[in-house]
Design a protein around this motif. Structure first.
Motif, PDB file in Angstrom:
ATOM      1  N   GLY A   1      15.467   5.613  -0.839  1.00 11.63           N
ATOM      2  CA  GLY A   1      15.879   4.262  -1.197  1.00 11.63           C
ATOM      3  C   GLY A   1      16.071   3.321  -0.017  1.00 11.63           C
ATOM      4  O   GLY A   1      16.227   2.123  -0.205  1.00 11.63           O
ATOM      5  N   SER A   2      16.073   3.826   1.201  1.00 13.44           N
ATOM      6  CA  SER A   2      16.226   2.957   2.363  1.00 13.44           C
ATOM      7  C   SER A   2      14.943   2.152   2.578  1.00 13.44           C
ATOM      8  O   SER A   2      13.855   2.556   2.150  1.00 13.44           O
ATOM      9  N   THR A   3      15.085   0.980   3.218  1.00 17.41           N
ATOM     10  CA  THR A   3      13.951   0.086   3.424  1.00 17.41           C
ATOM     11  C   THR A   3      13.929  -0.449   4.859  1.00 17.41           C
ATOM     12  O   THR A   3      14.194  -1.629   5.095  1.00 17.41           O
ATOM     13  N   PRO A   4      13.601   0.387   5.827  1.00 16.73           N
ATOM     14  CA  PRO A   4      13.520  -0.097   7.204  1.00 16.73           C
ATOM     15  C   PRO A   4      12.350  -1.057   7.388  1.00 16.73           C
ATOM     16  O   PRO A   4      11.350  -0.978   6.672  1.00 16.73           O
ATOM     17  N   VAL A   5      12.498  -1.960   8.350  1.00 17.97           N
ATOM     18  CA  VAL A   5      11.432  -2.892   8.721  1.00 17.97           C
ATOM     19  C   VAL A   5      11.029  -2.563  10.148  1.00 17.97           C
ATOM     20  O   VAL A   5      11.881  -2.430  11.029  1.00 17.97           O
ATOM     21  N   ILE A   6       9.730  -2.402  10.365  1.00 16.45           N
ATOM     22  CA  ILE A   6       9.240  -2.166  11.724  1.00 16.45           C
ATOM     23  C   ILE A   6       8.294  -3.287  12.123  1.00 16.45           C
ATOM     24  O   ILE A   6       7.569  -3.833  11.305  1.00 16.45           O
TER      25      ILE A   6
ATOM     26  N   SER B   1      10.456  10.004  10.122  1.00 11.79           N
ATOM     27  CA  SER B   1      11.311  10.498   9.056  1.00 11.79           C
ATOM     28  C   SER B   1      11.095  11.985   8.893  1.00 11.79           C
ATOM     29  O   SER B   1       9.971  12.441   8.702  1.00 11.79           O
ATOM     30  N   GLY B   2      12.176  12.726   8.945  1.00 10.24           N
ATOM     31  CA  GLY B   2      12.091  14.157   8.746  1.00 10.24           C
ATOM     32  C   GLY B   2      12.477  14.578   7.340  1.00 10.24           C
ATOM     33  O   GLY B   2      11.962  15.552   6.814  1.00 10.24           O
ATOM     34  N   ASP B   3      13.395  13.848   6.719  1.00 11.98           N
ATOM     35  CA  ASP B   3      13.897  14.225   5.399  1.00 11.98           C
ATOM     36  C   ASP B   3      13.260  13.417   4.271  1.00 11.98           C
ATOM     37  O   ASP B   3      12.648  13.964   3.375  1.00 11.98           O
TER      38      ASP B   3
ATOM     39  N   GLY C   1       0.826  -1.204   0.000  1.00 10.87           N
ATOM     40  CA  GLY C   1       0.000   0.000   0.000  1.00 10.87           C
ATOM     41  C   GLY C   1       0.856   1.247   0.000  1.00 10.87           C
ATOM     42  O   GLY C   1       2.091   1.177   0.074  1.00 10.87           O
ATOM     43  N   THR C   2       0.201   2.387  -0.086  1.00  6.84           N
ATOM     44  CA  THR C   2       0.898   3.670  -0.098  1.00  6.84           C
ATOM     45  C   THR C   2       0.227   4.630   0.874  1.00  6.84           C
ATOM     46  O   THR C   2      -0.980   4.572   1.074  1.00  6.84           O
ATOM     47  N   PRO C   3       1.013   5.541   1.436  1.00  2.48           N
ATOM     48  CA  PRO C   3       0.418   6.568   2.286  1.00  2.48           C
ATOM     49  C   PRO C   3      -0.256   7.626   1.424  1.00  2.48           C
ATOM     50  O   PRO C   3      -0.061   7.644   0.204  1.00  2.48           O
ATOM     51  N   PRO C   4      -0.996   8.531   2.042  1.00  3.21           N
ATOM     52  CA  PRO C   4      -1.546   9.650   1.266  1.00  3.21           C
ATOM     53  C   PRO C   4      -0.413  10.548   0.787  1.00  3.21           C
ATOM     54  O   PRO C   4       0.747  10.345   1.144  1.00  3.21           O
ATOM     55  N   ALA C   5      -0.729  11.547  -0.004  1.00  4.59           N
ATOM     56  CA  ALA C   5       0.287  12.471  -0.509  1.00  4.59           C
ATOM     57  C   ALA C   5       1.069  13.076   0.647  1.00  4.59           C
ATOM     58  O   ALA C   5       0.523  13.327   1.718  1.00  4.59           O
ATOM     59  N   ARG C   6       2.335  13.303   0.422  1.00  4.84           N
ATOM     60  CA  ARG C   6       3.232  13.820   1.466  1.00  4.84           C
ATOM     61  C   ARG C   6       2.702  15.124   2.049  1.00  4.84           C
ATOM     62  O   ARG C   6       2.178  15.971   1.349  1.00  4.84           O
ATOM     63  N   SER C   7       2.925  15.264   3.343  1.00 10.30           N
ATOM     64  CA  SER C   7       2.406  16.420   4.067  1.00 10.30           C
ATOM     65  C   SER C   7       3.308  17.642   3.951  1.00 10.30           C
ATOM     66  O   SER C   7       2.877  18.746   4.240  1.00 10.30           O
ATOM     67  N   GLY C   8       4.554  17.465   3.544  1.00 15.11           N
ATOM     68  CA  GLY C   8       5.489  18.583   3.439  1.00 15.11           C
ATOM     69  C   GLY C   8       6.390  18.708   4.653  1.00 15.11           C
ATOM     70  O   GLY C   8       7.364  19.440   4.632  1.00 15.11           O
ATOM     71  N   GLY C   9       6.087  17.997   5.718  1.00 20.35           N
ATOM     72  CA  GLY C   9       6.911  18.013   6.925  1.00 20.35           C
ATOM     73  C   GLY C   9       7.365  16.610   7.262  1.00 20.35           C
ATOM     74  O   GLY C   9       7.541  15.770   6.387  1.00 20.35           O
TER      75      GLY C   9
END
Length: 109
Positions: A73-78, A86-88, A47-55
């Motif tokens: 490109g990173s792929t963390p697993v939670i 994620s800030g950047d 799935g995908t999240p909604p459009a990025r919030s900008g922050g």
């Protein structure tokens, strides 16, 4: 302050359950400082999240095992009970790696 979310969320807010993935907006409005969505993924679903919030963005996982693909490109697993902030880089998509459904929250600020 208490808010009755059941009156705010209706079936039309739920994204189609395509390929075993859906999400519903819990808090997403013009006057809101943050956006909150609940997502559900069947085993192996993508799935995908909604459009990025900008922050910044956070993914909080209540159930499942989630592979998160970031725009850098990173792929963390939670795992169940863990969170990712994620800030950047933004969250590009996610996949449930577990044999059970995954349930979590995406928060954008």
């Amino acid at each position: 302050y208490w808010r009755d979310w059941s009156s705010d969320v209706c079936s039309s807010d739920l994204a189609p359950h395509r390929g075993g993935a859906s999400r519903v907006a819990l808090l997403d409005g013009r006057d809101e400082a943050m956006r909150v969505y609940e997502f559900r993924l069947d085993p192996g679903a993508h799935g995908t999240p909604p459009a990025r919030s900008g922050g910044g963005e956070a993914v909080l996982l209540g159930q499942g095992l989630l592979l998160v693909t970031m725009t850098d490109g990173s792929t963390p697993v939670i795992r169940e009970g863990e969170a990712l902030f994620s800030g950047d880089a933004a969250v590009a998509d996610w996949r449930n790696l577990a044999d059970d459904p995954a349930v979590g929250f995406w928060v954008g600020v």
